[in-house]
Enzyme design. Sequence first.
Site, PDB file in Angstrom:
ATOM      1  CD1 TRP A 115       7.411   6.496  -2.406  1.00 30.78           C
ATOM      2  CD2 TRP A 115       7.170   6.763  -4.564  1.00 30.78           C
ATOM      3  NE1 TRP A 115       8.752   6.607  -3.077  1.00 30.78           N
ATOM      4  CE2 TRP A 115       8.380   6.609  -4.331  1.00 30.78           C
ATOM      5  CE3 TRP A 115       6.604   6.860  -5.758  1.00 30.78           C
ATOM      6  CZ2 TRP A 115       9.540   6.691  -5.447  1.00 30.78           C
ATOM      7  CZ3 TRP A 115       7.847   6.948  -6.915  1.00 30.78           C
ATOM      8  CH2 TRP A 115       8.888   7.082  -6.604  1.00 30.78           C
ATOM      9  N   GLY A 148       0.373   5.245  -4.601  1.00 30.88           N
ATOM     10  CA  GLY A 148      -0.427   6.761  -4.980  1.00 30.88           C
ATOM     11  C   GLY A 148       0.189   7.777  -4.236  1.00 30.88           C
ATOM     12  NE  ARG A 183      -7.471   2.168  -6.168  1.00 35.03           N
ATOM     13  CZ  ARG A 183      -6.138   2.474  -5.636  1.00 35.03           C
ATOM     14  NH1 ARG A 183      -5.090   2.577  -5.987  1.00 35.03           N
ATOM     15  NH2 ARG A 183      -6.043   2.137  -4.342  1.00 35.03           N
ATOM     16  CD  GLU A 188     -13.115  -4.835  -2.225  1.00 34.55           C
ATOM     17  OE1 GLU A 188     -11.835  -5.070  -2.575  1.00 34.55           O
ATOM     18  OE2 GLU A 188     -13.956  -5.651  -2.330  1.00 34.55           O
ATOM     19  CG  ASN A 189      -7.596  -1.744  -6.043  1.00 37.63           C
ATOM     20  OD1 ASN A 189      -6.585  -2.699  -5.942  1.00 37.63           O
ATOM     21  ND2 ASN A 189      -7.825  -0.937  -5.326  1.00 37.63           N
ATOM     22  CD1 TRP A 190     -12.294  -5.342 -10.362  1.00 39.14           C
ATOM     23  CD2 TRP A 190     -11.496  -4.608 -12.221  1.00 39.14           C
ATOM     24  NE1 TRP A 190     -11.660  -6.493 -10.880  1.00 39.14           N
ATOM     25  CE2 TRP A 190     -11.133  -5.840 -12.174  1.00 39.14           C
ATOM     26  CE3 TRP A 190     -11.289  -3.892 -13.316  1.00 39.14           C
ATOM     27  CZ2 TRP A 190     -10.210  -6.810 -13.275  1.00 39.14           C
ATOM     28  CZ3 TRP A 190     -10.370  -4.522 -14.297  1.00 39.14           C
ATOM     29  CH2 TRP A 190     -10.026  -5.973 -14.168  1.00 39.14           C
ATOM     30  CG  ASP A 201      -2.317   1.069   1.013  1.00 46.76           C
ATOM     31  OD1 ASP A 201      -2.215   1.622   0.023  1.00 46.76           O
ATOM     32  OD2 ASP A 201      -3.015   0.938   2.194  1.00 46.76           O
ATOM     33  N   GLY A 202       0.150   2.265  -0.572  1.00 45.95           N
ATOM     34  CA  GLY A 202       1.037   3.796  -0.568  1.00 45.95           C
ATOM     35  C   GLY A 202       1.734   4.132  -1.774  1.00 45.95           C
ATOM     36  NE  ARG A 214      -8.523   0.271   5.512  1.00 39.94           N
ATOM     37  CZ  ARG A 214      -8.014   1.479   5.554  1.00 39.94           C
ATOM     38  NH1 ARG A 214      -8.167   2.044   6.643  1.00 39.94           N
ATOM     39  NH2 ARG A 214      -7.515   1.890   4.490  1.00 39.94           N
ATOM     40  CB  SER A 221      -8.538  -5.487  -4.083  1.00 41.17           C
ATOM     41  OG  SER A 221      -9.099  -3.840  -4.333  1.00 41.17           O
TER      42      SER A 221
HETATM   43  C1  FPP Z   1      -1.858   0.262  -3.265  1.00 41.24           C
HETATM   44  O1  FPP Z   1      -1.320   1.685  -3.338  1.00 41.24           O
HETATM   45  C2  FPP Z   1      -1.362  -0.476  -4.524  1.00 41.24           C
HETATM   46  C3  FPP Z   1      -2.192  -0.805  -5.498  1.00 41.24           C
HETATM   47  C4  FPP Z   1      -3.346  -0.973  -5.701  1.00 41.24           C
HETATM   48  C5  FPP Z   1      -1.308  -1.778  -6.640  1.00 41.24           C
HETATM   49  C6  FPP Z   1      -0.198  -2.636  -6.175  1.00 41.24           C
HETATM   50  C7  FPP Z   1       0.620  -2.874  -7.586  1.00 41.24           C
HETATM   51  C8  FPP Z   1       1.819  -2.831  -7.783  1.00 41.24           C
HETATM   52  C9  FPP Z   1       3.099  -2.789  -6.925  1.00 41.24           C
HETATM   53  C10 FPP Z   1       2.080  -3.041  -9.128  1.00 41.24           C
HETATM   54  C11 FPP Z   1       3.227  -3.990  -9.302  1.00 41.24           C
HETATM   55  C12 FPP Z   1       2.801  -5.303  -9.155  1.00 41.24           C
HETATM   56  C13 FPP Z   1       3.037  -6.403 -10.039  1.00 41.24           C
HETATM   57  C14 FPP Z   1       2.841  -7.820  -9.793  1.00 41.24           C
HETATM   58  C15 FPP Z   1       4.058  -6.127 -11.143  1.00 41.24           C
HETATM   59  P1  FPP Z   1      -2.349   2.635  -3.482  1.00 41.24           P
HETATM   60  O2  FPP Z   1      -2.633   3.126  -4.993  1.00 41.24           O
HETATM   61  O3  FPP Z   1      -3.681   2.474  -2.999  1.00 41.24           O
HETATM   62  O4  FPP Z   1      -1.803   3.886  -2.834  1.00 41.24           O
HETATM   63  P2  FPP Z   1      -2.546   4.993  -2.160  1.00 41.24           P
HETATM   64  O5  FPP Z   1      -3.324   4.403  -0.798  1.00 41.24           O
HETATM   65  O6  FPP Z   1      -1.157   5.824  -1.534  1.00 41.24           O
HETATM   66  O7  FPP Z   1      -3.419   5.649  -2.909  1.00 41.24           O
END
Ligand code: FPP
Length: 232
Positions: A14, A12, A60, A56-58, A9-10, A184, A54
């Site tokens: 970053w 985005g 976005r 749920e990520n659909w 996580d994180g 969580r 996830s």
């Molecule tokens: C959560 O950070 C991360 C994700 C939803 C995607 C994770 C995917 C990768 C690391 C891509 C690489 C994977 C492979 C297998 C090549 P967030 O976007 O929710 O961050 P935020 O909470 O800061 O917005």
Amino acid sequence: MEHLAVIMDGNGRWAERRHLPRLMGHRAGAEALDRCMHACRAAGIRYLTVYAFSTENWRRSDEEVSGLMNLLSSYIAAKGKTLVDEGVRFRVIGRRGDLSKKLQNEIAALEEKTQGGDFTLIVALSYGGRDEIVRAALKFREKFPGAGAEDIPPRELERMFAGCMDAPDVPDPDLVIRTSGELRVSNFLLWESAYSEYYFTPTLWPDFDQAEFDKAMSSYRGRERRMGGRFK
Ligand code: FPP
């Protein structure tokens, strides 16, 4: 430790802190994944499961969803050979039927090519823990049509049910790490993590390095795992 699982996580945040598009954060996240995989191997861990997308990520933005899908596709294209050479077995759990046919084919081809690997990288894609359990229930009904709770001992029933999960041969995770300060579980490995330890760190996933990995390992080593039992 045999199996480490990570909620990466994180990405985005970053990117946002650097005034970069969110996708750059996911790219940096893919590099952090490679670092983590190497750290696992050096530590003698045999399974790494990562939450990449996830159910749920659909929800976005279309841009972020297609960016992540393209990233996965290019990761497979760019890293496929290295994974074979390094003996990494690549596997996917989740609703893979939700992914594009092209990505499904790329995944299947890489799974096939890397079958002999002695280290397993499991990528959770269009994955939800509840969804996996519901699908397991449907599989269970198909596999054991007449099975009733009355005549099967509870432990045996659990073992049969566990056999219907997406990666039934993989041991349960010993430790689940979540980065970025969120406390969580977010629908990750609900069944498999029943007795897992958890480690939370405020570090954003793209910044997760060897020093962070070592901190998580030393926290884990200090824990006493009773798995519901008591010392005799
Ligand atoms: C959560 O950070 C991360 C994700 C939803 C995607 C994770 C995917 C990768 C690391 C891509 C690489 C994977 C492979 C297998 C090549 P967030 O976007 O929710 O961050 P935020 O909470 O800061 O917005």
